[in-house]
Design an enzyme around this catalytic site. Structure first.
Site, PDB file in Angstrom:
ATOM      1  N   THR A   1     -20.159   8.769 -59.119  1.00 10.29           N
ATOM      2  CA  THR A   1     -21.301   8.507 -59.980  1.00 10.29           C
ATOM      3  C   THR A   1     -20.954   7.404 -60.978  1.00 10.29           C
ATOM      4  O   THR A   1     -19.887   6.779 -60.894  1.00 10.29           O
ATOM      5  CB  THR A   1     -21.813   9.822 -60.624  1.00 10.29           C
ATOM      6  OG1 THR A   1     -23.012   9.540 -61.327  1.00 10.29           O
ATOM      7  CG2 THR A   1     -20.799  10.452 -61.565  1.00 10.29           C
TER       8      THR A   1
ATOM      9  N   LYS B   1     -19.808   3.285 -58.662  1.00 15.50           N
ATOM     10  CA  LYS B   1     -20.335   3.176 -57.293  1.00 15.50           C
ATOM     11  C   LYS B   1     -19.970   1.841 -56.613  1.00 15.50           C
ATOM     12  O   LYS B   1     -19.758   1.806 -55.402  1.00 15.50           O
ATOM     13  CB  LYS B   1     -21.853   3.375 -57.295  1.00 15.50           C
ATOM     14  CG  LYS B   1     -22.255   4.809 -57.631  1.00 15.50           C
ATOM     15  CD  LYS B   1     -23.740   5.032 -57.512  1.00 15.50           C
ATOM     16  CE  LYS B   1     -24.083   6.443 -57.990  1.00 15.50           C
ATOM     17  NZ  LYS B   1     -25.510   6.749 -57.880  1.00 15.50           N
TER      18      LYS B   1
END
Ligand code: NDP
Length: 291
Positions: free
Chosen positions: A66, A70
């Site tokens: 997260t 990413k």
């Protein structure tokens, strides 16, 4: 690893404390009788790769990724799904049993959104879609949304150059869909079938400047953010007659895609949506009680 050691998975981010991924993956695993351990891992901003490597050394089989990692997760992998390649960002990593083999990266955010919209009976095909925001989340969902063949898709962003950049980058995936970008403050005043808020504005109770004319009968308003109650964007849309949805289902659906990739089994998301909703409401009630 010892024969009865549970399979080891994790979600990595910074911050990470808020993450509901462990709850979701443990619920899926219970449902399908899979013995797994799923952790939250905080990584320093400049220590993503080292933290992932240490997790692999402990026997880690896969990771959800997260904010803000990413893009780094994508770069770390040696093999990518088409949808990760398209997004240039990954939210799911698969670690091979043989460390000489490359890490595999996928991006399940977009299919999570599309599956959640389908769950709620929201039709994309042939419709007019407006996306607010041109950040990582929009980048991740654009190709899967375009695959559903909307008639038109407008990306509106505070910094319009980012919206125009995405339009250019995804023009080859648009097919017959009319793909365009505009400044957030200058959205043309006409009705859309689906408005997706892919900005984090709701998390600080902010509402982008949106004309009332965007909403008409049958408009669905989807906020990728979620909380214990409706977000300010959902309230704005509902007051004007739209059907409003939050991003909790997207979170569960993207997790289900990661889960299926890791375990070759697809969980039933409906009971896990309910469990997560209940947990978020209880946590908020507890916080309110402490105030
Ligand atoms: P990014 O930081 O990559 O992008 C944020 C975007 O929102 C940018 O386009 C930015 O505009 C715009 N923006 C930020 N603040 C405001 C504001 N106050 N008013 C108007 N526009 C604003 O974030 P992500 O794209 O990764 O995430 C966006 C949201 O989606 C987050 O709330 C995230 O939690 C949520 N999300 C939810 C998921 C789910 O499963 N439910 C999955 C993924 C994301 P500019 O370019 O001008 O700065």
């Amino acid at each position: 690893m010892a024969p009865n050691t549970p399979l080891l998975y994790a979600v990595i981010g910074n911050p990470i404390e808020h993450s509901r991924s462990p709850l979701i993956h443990r619920a899926f695993a219970r449902q399908l009788g899979i013995d797994l351990s799923y952790e939250k891992i905080w990584a320093p901003i400049d220590g993503f790769e080292e933290t992932v490597t240490a997790f692999i050394k402990r026997g880690g089989r896969g990771m959800n990724v997260t904010v803000p990692f990413k893009l780094q997760a994508f770069d770390l992998a040696g093999r990518h799904s088409d949808r990760a390649q398209r997004a240039l960002a990954a939210n799911t990593l698969v670690f091979p049993a043989n460390p000489a083999e490359p890490i595999y990266a996928d991006n399940t955010d977009g299919v999570g959104l599309v599956n959640d919209l389908a769950f709620h009976g929201v039709n994309i095909s042939g419709g007019r879609v407006l996306i607010l925001g041109a950040g990582g989340a929009t980048r991740g969902v654009l190709a899967p949304l375009l695959q559903e063949a909307p008639r038109e898709l407008v990306i509106a962003n505070r910094n319009p150059e980012r919206a125009y950049g995405l339009v250019e980058e995804f023009s080859d995936a648009a097919g017959d869909c009319l793909l365009s970008g505009c400044p957030l403050a200058e959205i043309e005043e006409r009705r859309f079938d689906l408005i997706i808020n892919a900005t984090p504005a709701s998390l600080s109770a902010q509402l982008p400047p949106l004309p009332d004319a965007l909403i008409g009968s049958g408009t669905a308003a989807y906020d990728m953010a979620y909380g214990a109650g409706p977000t300010v964007f959902m309230e704005w849309a509902e007051e004007r007659g739209a059907r409003a949805l939050d991003g909790l289902g997207m979170l569960v659906e993207q997790a289900a895609e990661s889960f299926a990739l890791w375990h070759d089994q697809r969980p039933d998301t409906a009971p896990v949506r309910d469990e997560l909703r209940k947990e978020i409401r209880e946590a908020a009630a507890e916080r309110d009680g402490e105030d």
